[in-house]
Design an enzyme around this catalytic site. Sequence first.
Site, mmCIF file in Angstrom:
data_model
loop_
_atom_site.group_PDB
_atom_site.id
_atom_site.type_symbol
_atom_site.label_atom_id
_atom_site.label_comp_id
_atom_site.label_asym_id
_atom_site.label_seq_id
_atom_site.Cartn_x
_atom_site.Cartn_y
_atom_site.Cartn_z
ATOM 1 N N TYR A 109 -0.180 58.225 63.542
ATOM 2 C CA TYR A 109 -1.179 57.331 64.122
ATOM 3 C C TYR A 109 -1.469 57.591 65.598
ATOM 4 O O TYR A 109 -2.316 56.930 66.189
ATOM 5 C CB TYR A 109 -0.807 55.869 63.862
ATOM 6 C CG TYR A 109 -1.134 55.438 62.441
ATOM 7 C CD1 TYR A 109 -1.875 56.264 61.594
ATOM 8 C CD2 TYR A 109 -0.706 54.226 61.946
ATOM 9 C CE1 TYR A 109 -2.165 55.890 60.298
ATOM 10 C CE2 TYR A 109 -1.008 53.835 60.643
ATOM 11 C CZ TYR A 109 -1.724 54.679 59.824
ATOM 12 O OH TYR A 109 -2.017 54.301 58.532
ATOM 13 N N ASP A 141 0.708 62.819 54.749
ATOM 14 C CA ASP A 141 0.815 63.533 56.029
ATOM 15 C C ASP A 141 -0.517 63.431 56.780
ATOM 16 O O ASP A 141 -0.999 64.404 57.367
ATOM 17 C CB ASP A 141 1.218 64.999 55.814
ATOM 18 C CG ASP A 141 1.601 65.705 57.113
ATOM 19 O OD1 ASP A 141 1.753 65.033 58.150
ATOM 20 O OD2 ASP A 141 1.728 66.953 57.092
ATOM 21 N N HIS A 178 -7.187 64.761 64.037
ATOM 22 C CA HIS A 178 -7.401 65.463 65.309
ATOM 23 C C HIS A 178 -8.846 65.271 65.745
ATOM 24 O O HIS A 178 -9.710 64.907 64.936
ATOM 25 C CB HIS A 178 -7.106 66.951 65.168
ATOM 26 C CG HIS A 178 -5.658 67.273 64.951
ATOM 27 N ND1 HIS A 178 -4.714 67.126 65.933
ATOM 28 C CD2 HIS A 178 -4.995 67.731 63.844
ATOM 29 C CE1 HIS A 178 -3.526 67.480 65.457
ATOM 30 N NE2 HIS A 178 -3.677 67.840 64.198
#
EC number: 3.5.2.3
Length: 427
Positions: free
Chosen positions: A63, A305, A309
Site C-alpha cells: 500500500y 502481490d 507504481h
Amino acid sequence: MRLLIKGGTVYQAGNLVKEDILIEDDKIKALGVDLAQVVTADQTIDATDLVVAPGLVDVHVHYREPGFTYKETIKTGSMAAAHGGYTTVCAMPNLNPVPDTPEKVAQMVALNQKDGVVHILQYAAITTGLTSEELGDYGALKKAGAFALSNDGKGVQSAGVMYLAMKKAQSLNLPIAAHVEDNSLLFGGVMNAGKKAEELGLPGMLGLSESSQIARDLLLAKETGVHYHICHVSTKESVELVRLAKAHGINVTCEVSPHHLLLSEDDILTNDPYYKMNPPLRSKGDQQALIVGLLDGTIDMIATDHAPHSVAEKTGDMRDAAFGITGSETAFSMLYTKFVLTKIFTLEQLLNWMSINPAKLFNIKQAGEIMPGKPADLALFDLNHETVISEKDYLSKGINTPFTGEKVHAQTVLTLVSGKAAYQKGR
C-alpha cells in the site's frame, strides 16, 4: 440496522446453496430460506443470480504509505481491494519508514484502521530496515499489532539470520512470510532467464535464485518448527520442494500470484515494463506446474502481490522500470473467466484459495466464513454478464497491469465490510 440479502447463491460450509443472509449491525445474524417470511429487515438486497461469498482474503499487498504515496495510499489500495471483492488484506512492510519497531508498527496499525475501507493486517519486518542483519523485538512487534513477519521485496541473505528469526518467531507463534531470492544468483536480470529473454535482448533472472533459497529455508523451518510461508512461488522446482517438504511434515504454506497462473514468459512480446515483476513470468512448464500445485494441494492459496507504481516507473525499457503489477481489482474476475469457465478449477476451489484457506492458515478468525456470529464481510459477484476490464474503473492509483482490456465474466456488485458497503457497483 437489519439488512437482508435475499435469494443469492451462498458459499457456506463448503457448498453453494440458495439461501438468505440476515445481517444485524456488523454481524451475520441468521442464514435460511425465505427469511423475509419470519424477520423484518430495514433494507433488503435482491441477490438473485448473484454469488454471495465470504469476503476474499489477500495475504500479500503493497500500500506504499508512508513513503511512496504517489504510487498508492492505504485509502486507494483498500478501495481497490473492496472493488475486487476483498474484505481482509495483509500489508507488506517495505515502506519508509519500515515498520520494524513497536512504535512504527503501532502507527501503521492506527493508520490502517483510520484510512482503510477493508480490514488491514500489518506485517512487521523480519530484520531492521529490511536488511539481512539485525532482528527486531518480535514480542514487542506482536504486542504492537503485527500479525506476521516479512521482508517482502528482499530475500534474507544470511542463513544464520533466518534461522534465528525463525526460532524467535516460532516461540511467539508468529508466521514468517518469505520473499525467497538469493541475490548472488540474480545477475541483474529483469525477466525470466531463457530463450525469450535472449530473443528480446534482456538480462535473465534464474529460477535457481528462488528455489535454492526455498531449499535452504525449508531445512531451517524443519529445524525450528516455525510456520514458514513462501510468497509468490513461480517455478516448478519450488513447487516440487514444497511438495516434498509437506510430505515430510514441515510446517510450510505457500501462495501463488494470479499473474503467474494466467501468464508465462511467452506472453511478453516486446520490451514492455507492464510485464516486469518479481518473481518474473516463467516458462510454460513452470506455469503448468503452478496450476497442478494448486490442484493437488501443494500450493495453499492465491495472493495478488498487488504492487502499484506510477506511470513513469512503468514506462520505457524493462531494464530501468520498477518491478510489480497491480492485482486487487482484476484477480477474481480474471481467474474465474480463465479457469472456472474453462472447467480447470471449480468456483468452490477458487473461493477456497482466495478466502477460506488464507483465513484458516493464517488464523484470521474474523474472515473466510459465512456463519451466524461472524462479521458481515461478504462479496457479491455477478458471474453471468460479460464486461471489459477498463482503466477508468480502477480505484487503485496504479494502472500497471496487462489485463486492462480483457473480457471477463465476473464482476463485483457489492462488497460488505462489517455489514457496511465498502464497494458498490455504479456508486
